[in-house]
Scaffold this motif. Structure first.
Motif, short mmCIF file in Angstrom:
data_model
loop_
_atom_site.label_atom_id
_atom_site.label_comp_id
_atom_site.label_asym_id
_atom_site.label_seq_id
_atom_site.Cartn_x
_atom_site.Cartn_y
_atom_site.Cartn_z
N ASN A 11 0.86 -1.17 0.00
CA ASN A 11 0.00 0.00 0.00
C ASN A 11 0.90 1.23 0.00
N GLY A 12 1.40 1.61 -1.19
CA GLY A 12 2.33 2.73 -1.26
C GLY A 12 3.69 2.34 -0.69
N ARG A 13 4.53 3.30 -0.42
CA ARG A 13 5.84 3.11 0.21
C ARG A 13 6.75 2.13 -0.54
N VAL A 14 6.47 1.92 -1.82
CA VAL A 14 7.26 0.98 -2.62
C VAL A 14 8.70 1.45 -2.72
N ASN A 15 8.92 2.74 -2.94
CA ASN A 15 10.29 3.26 -3.01
C ASN A 15 11.05 3.00 -1.72
N GLU A 16 10.38 3.20 -0.58
CA GLU A 16 11.02 2.95 0.72
C GLU A 16 11.39 1.47 0.87
N ALA A 17 10.49 0.59 0.44
CA ALA A 17 10.76 -0.85 0.54
C ALA A 17 11.97 -1.22 -0.31
N LEU A 18 12.02 -0.72 -1.52
CA LEU A 18 13.15 -1.03 -2.40
C LEU A 18 14.46 -0.52 -1.79
N GLU A 19 14.43 0.65 -1.19
CA GLU A 19 15.63 1.21 -0.55
C GLU A 19 16.06 0.37 0.65
N LEU A 20 15.10 -0.06 1.48
CA LEU A 20 15.44 -0.89 2.63
C LEU A 20 16.07 -2.20 2.18
N TYR A 21 15.45 -2.88 1.23
CA TYR A 21 15.97 -4.17 0.79
C TYR A 21 17.33 -4.01 0.12
N LYS A 22 17.54 -2.89 -0.54
CA LYS A 22 18.85 -2.61 -1.15
C LYS A 22 19.93 -2.48 -0.07
N LYS A 23 19.59 -1.86 1.06
CA LYS A 23 20.55 -1.70 2.17
C LYS A 23 20.83 -3.02 2.87
N VAL A 24 19.82 -3.84 3.04
CA VAL A 24 19.93 -5.06 3.83
C VAL A 24 20.59 -6.20 3.06
N PHE A 25 20.24 -6.34 1.78
CA PHE A 25 20.70 -7.49 0.99
C PHE A 25 21.80 -7.06 0.03
N SER A 26 22.98 -7.60 0.21
CA SER A 26 24.16 -7.16 -0.55
C SER A 26 24.05 -7.41 -2.04
N ASP A 27 23.27 -8.38 -2.45
CA ASP A 27 23.18 -8.68 -3.87
C ASP A 27 21.85 -8.23 -4.49
N PHE A 28 21.14 -7.37 -3.80
CA PHE A 28 19.84 -6.87 -4.27
C PHE A 28 19.98 -6.17 -5.62
N LYS A 29 19.07 -6.49 -6.52
CA LYS A 29 19.05 -5.74 -7.80
C LYS A 29 17.62 -5.63 -8.30
N VAL A 30 17.29 -4.43 -8.75
CA VAL A 30 15.99 -4.18 -9.39
C VAL A 30 16.12 -4.61 -10.83
N LYS A 31 15.15 -5.41 -11.28
CA LYS A 31 15.19 -5.92 -12.64
C LYS A 31 14.22 -5.19 -13.56
N GLN A 32 13.12 -4.67 -13.01
CA GLN A 32 12.11 -4.05 -13.85
C GLN A 32 11.20 -3.18 -12.99
#
Length: 157
Positions: A11-32
């Motif tokens: 419910n919204g906050r998608v940008n925040e979620a992507l930023e958090l997961y990027k910080k936490v997971f060293s191999d995080f990558k957005v694909k699309q």
């Protein structure tokens, strides 16, 4: 492309979620990423979906609005090799509004449930001595974040 991709309704906050997961997971990558247009239902230009990958596993976030919420009925387990990894994921996912629960479970700031499980927990509980395994289980039941040293003490007591 993997056969099955979990889709997580936000419910919204998608940008925040992507930023958090990027910080936490060293191999995080957005694909699309796709965005809403004038047809809505969300604000034009806001993220509609984002596909990302963590440790080779694809996930999709759908910015779907307030109709649905996460529950503990679905959680993601992170297998950790040592206490350092347990601490890293626990601290990262409980940051900025996440909530600690029991027995290695937590909710991140968006309400998504995670289980932070050290390999030692499974190893100690499945050794050949069931009585010692029960001691480990009893110790774990008293914890929020799993502490490997305490589990080992319980096993050896």
């Amino acid at each position: 492309m993997q056969k099955i991709t979990p889709c997580l309704w936000f419910n919204g906050r998608v940008n925040e979620a992507l930023e958090l997961y990027k910080k936490v997971f060293s191999d995080f990558k957005v694909k699309q990423i796709s965005h809403y247009g004038e047809a809505g239902p969300m604000e034009p230009g806001s993220i509609m979906t984002a596909v990302f990958e963590i440790f080779g596993q694809e996930f999709m976030i759908l910015n779907g609005g307030p109709n649905y919420h996460f529950t503990e009925a679905v959680s993601f387990t992170i297998h950790c090799k040592d206490q350092h990894e347990v601490d890293h994921y626990w601290d990262g996912l409980t940051a900025n509004g996440g909530q600690e629960s029991q027995c290695g479970w937590l909710k991140d700031a968006f309400g998504l449930s995670w289980q932070i499980v050290p390999d030692a927990l499974v190893e100690l509980m499945t050794r050949k001595d069931p009585e010692k395994g029960q001691k480990v289980m009893q110790a774990m039941m008293q914890m929020k974040k799993i502490d490997i040293a305490t589990l080992e003490q319980a096993y050896n007591s």
